[in-house]
Design a protein around this motif. Structure first.
Motif, PDB file in Angstrom:
ATOM      1  N   SER A  86      24.777   9.205 -41.566  1.00  0.00           N
ATOM      2  CA  SER A  86      25.849   9.993 -42.177  1.00  0.00           C
ATOM      3  C   SER A  86      25.258  11.304 -42.693  1.00  0.00           C
ATOM      4  O   SER A  86      24.040  11.414 -42.867  1.00  0.00           O
ATOM      5  CB  SER A  86      26.476   9.224 -43.334  1.00  0.00           C
ATOM      6  OG  SER A  86      25.606   9.292 -44.445  1.00  0.00           O
ATOM      7  N   GLN A 136      32.024  14.912 -38.502  1.00  0.00           N
ATOM      8  CA  GLN A 136      31.012  14.954 -39.564  1.00  0.00           C
ATOM      9  C   GLN A 136      30.048  16.126 -39.377  1.00  0.00           C
ATOM     10  O   GLN A 136      29.428  16.586 -40.325  1.00  0.00           O
ATOM     11  CB  GLN A 136      30.248  13.632 -39.586  1.00  0.00           C
ATOM     12  CG  GLN A 136      31.188  12.477 -39.889  1.00  0.00           C
ATOM     13  CD  GLN A 136      30.501  11.266 -40.460  1.00  0.00           C
ATOM     14  OE1 GLN A 136      29.281  11.155 -40.446  1.00  0.00           O
ATOM     15  NE2 GLN A 136      31.278  10.343 -40.975  1.00  0.00           N
ATOM     16  N   SER A 153      30.382   2.481 -36.905  1.00  0.00           N
ATOM     17  CA  SER A 153      30.852   3.616 -36.102  1.00  0.00           C
ATOM     18  C   SER A 153      32.328   3.473 -35.708  1.00  0.00           C
ATOM     19  O   SER A 153      32.939   4.441 -35.256  1.00  0.00           O
ATOM     20  CB  SER A 153      30.002   3.760 -34.841  1.00  0.00           C
ATOM     21  OG  SER A 153      30.190   2.641 -33.993  1.00  0.00           O
ATOM     22  N   LEU A 188      32.669  10.913 -35.412  1.00  0.00           N
ATOM     23  CA  LEU A 188      31.250  10.828 -35.075  1.00  0.00           C
ATOM     24  C   LEU A 188      30.893  11.656 -33.845  1.00  0.00           C
ATOM     25  O   LEU A 188      29.730  11.843 -33.522  1.00  0.00           O
ATOM     26  CB  LEU A 188      30.831   9.362 -34.881  1.00  0.00           C
ATOM     27  CG  LEU A 188      31.066   8.483 -36.121  1.00  0.00           C
ATOM     28  CD1 LEU A 188      30.574   7.075 -35.892  1.00  0.00           C
ATOM     29  CD2 LEU A 188      30.386   9.063 -37.352  1.00  0.00           C
ATOM     30  N   SER A 207      22.113   3.236 -39.990  1.00  0.00           N
ATOM     31  CA  SER A 207      23.572   3.362 -39.917  1.00  0.00           C
ATOM     32  C   SER A 207      24.207   3.250 -41.292  1.00  0.00           C
ATOM     33  O   SER A 207      25.251   3.806 -41.560  1.00  0.00           O
ATOM     34  CB  SER A 207      24.170   2.275 -39.038  1.00  0.00           C
ATOM     35  OG  SER A 207      23.363   2.029 -37.952  1.00  0.00           O
TER      36      SER A 207
END
Ligand code: 1GP
Length: 254
Positions: A85, A113, A148, A109, A57
C-alpha cells in the motif's frame, strides 16, 4: 531534486543480458523485529544475497522506515521496497517497485493508489521501477489474493499469462513480477515462467511458495531472473545459504 536514472534497474538489465540470476530475500516488517535484524543481515551477507525486498501485502506494524534505516546502517545489500500500500514508503531504501496489479481488474491497484501516492513517491527521490505485478494462483488463497480483491491468474492459463506480461511490457512497465503469494502451497509453475520469459525482454521476478533450493533452481532454469523467498527463510534461516548457493550455481561465470 535529482532523479535517479541508473542504479538498481540498470543492474537488473545488465544481469539479465548475461544470464546472471539474482536472489532476493523478502523481509516482512510485521515478522522482523529490530532485534532480529543483525542476525538476518549477517546471514544474508554471508550467503551473498543480492537484494532485500522489504514490504508485504498487509503490513500492520509501523516500523518500516526504522527497519530500512537499521538495515542500511549495517549492510551494503540494496534494499528495494515491495509495498502492499502507499503507506509503505521510506526514502531510506534504494528503490521502489511501483506495482500495478495487471493480473487483476481492481482499478485501485491498477492505477488508483498510484495517483494518490505519486507526489509522495516523486518527492522521496527513490529510484522508481514500474512493475507489472501478476498474482498467480498458488493453490490456496493468500494474503495478497484476499487483500487485492482481485482474482489471481489461473496457473494453467499460459496464454493469459503471456498476453498479460506482454501488455505490461508494451505499456512501458520495466519489470514483470509473477507471484504465487507468500506461503503459497504451489510456486509459479515452470511452464508459465518459461512461456512468459520467452515473450518478454524486460527482467522477470518470480516469488511465492519457493521452499527449497531445487524449486529455486527450477524457476531460474525456466527463465526467472530474480527469485524472491520470504516465508521459508523465516521458518528455517539456514535456507538462506542453500537457496542462495543454488541460484548462483546456475550463473554462467560461476
Ligand atoms: C511473496 O513472492 C513473495 O510476495 C515471497 O513469497 O513468502 O512464499 O517466499 P514466500
Amino acid at each position: 531534486m535529482q532523479l535517479n536514472h541508473t542504479g538498481i534497474y540498470a543492474q537488473w538489465v545488465d544481469r539479465k543480458s548475461i544470464g546472471k540470476k539474482s536472489f532476493a530475500v523478502l523481509v516482512d516488517p510485521d515478522k522482523t523485529s529490530s532485534d532480529q535484524v543483525p542476525e538476518l543481515i549477517a546471514r544474508a551477507e554471508a550467503a551473498r544475497v543480492d537484494y532485500l525486498l522489504v514490504g508485504g501485502s498487509l503490513v500492520v506494524s509501523t516500523h518500516l522506515d526504522a527497519l530500512v534505516r537499521q538495515i542500511k546502517s549495517i549492510s551494503s545489500i540494496p534494499v528495494i521496497l515491495f509495498p502492499g500500500s502507499p503507506s509503505q514508503l521510506t526514502p531510506a531504501a534504494d528503490a521502489l517497485l511501483y506495482l500495478s496489479l495487471i493480473s487483476g481488474r481492481n482499478p485501485e491497484l491498477l492505477i488508483g493508489q498510484h495517483v494518490i501516492s505519486a507526489p509522495q513517491v516523486r518527492q522521496s527521490g527513490l529510484e522508481v521501477i514500474s512493475t507489472g505485478y501478476m498474482v498467480i494462483d498458488g493453490g490456496a488463497p493468500t494474503t495478497v489474493s484476499y487483500i487485492s480483491n482481485a482474482n489471481p491468474l489461473p496457473a494453467n492459463k499460459t496464454e493469459i499469462a503471456v498476453c498479460t506480461a506482454l501488455a505490461g511490457e508494451m505499456l512501458g512497465m520495466k519489470l514483470i513480477y509473477m507471484d504465487a503469494g507468500s506461503g503459497a502451497p504451489n510456486p509459479v509453475p515452470g511452464k508459465l515462467i518459461e512461456a512468459v520469459a520467452k515473450h518478454i525482454q524486460i527482467p522477470l521476478i518470480v516469488g511465492g511458495g519457493i521452499t527449497n533450493p531445487d524449486k529455486a533452481i527450477a524457476q531460474c532454469r525456466a527463465g526467472a531472473d530474480i527469485i524472491v523467498v520470504g516465508n521459508a527463510i523465516e521458518k528455517d534461516p539456514d535456507l538462506i545459504r542453500s537457496i542462495s548457493e543454488a541460484i548462483h550455481s546456475t550463473n554462467p561465470f560461476n
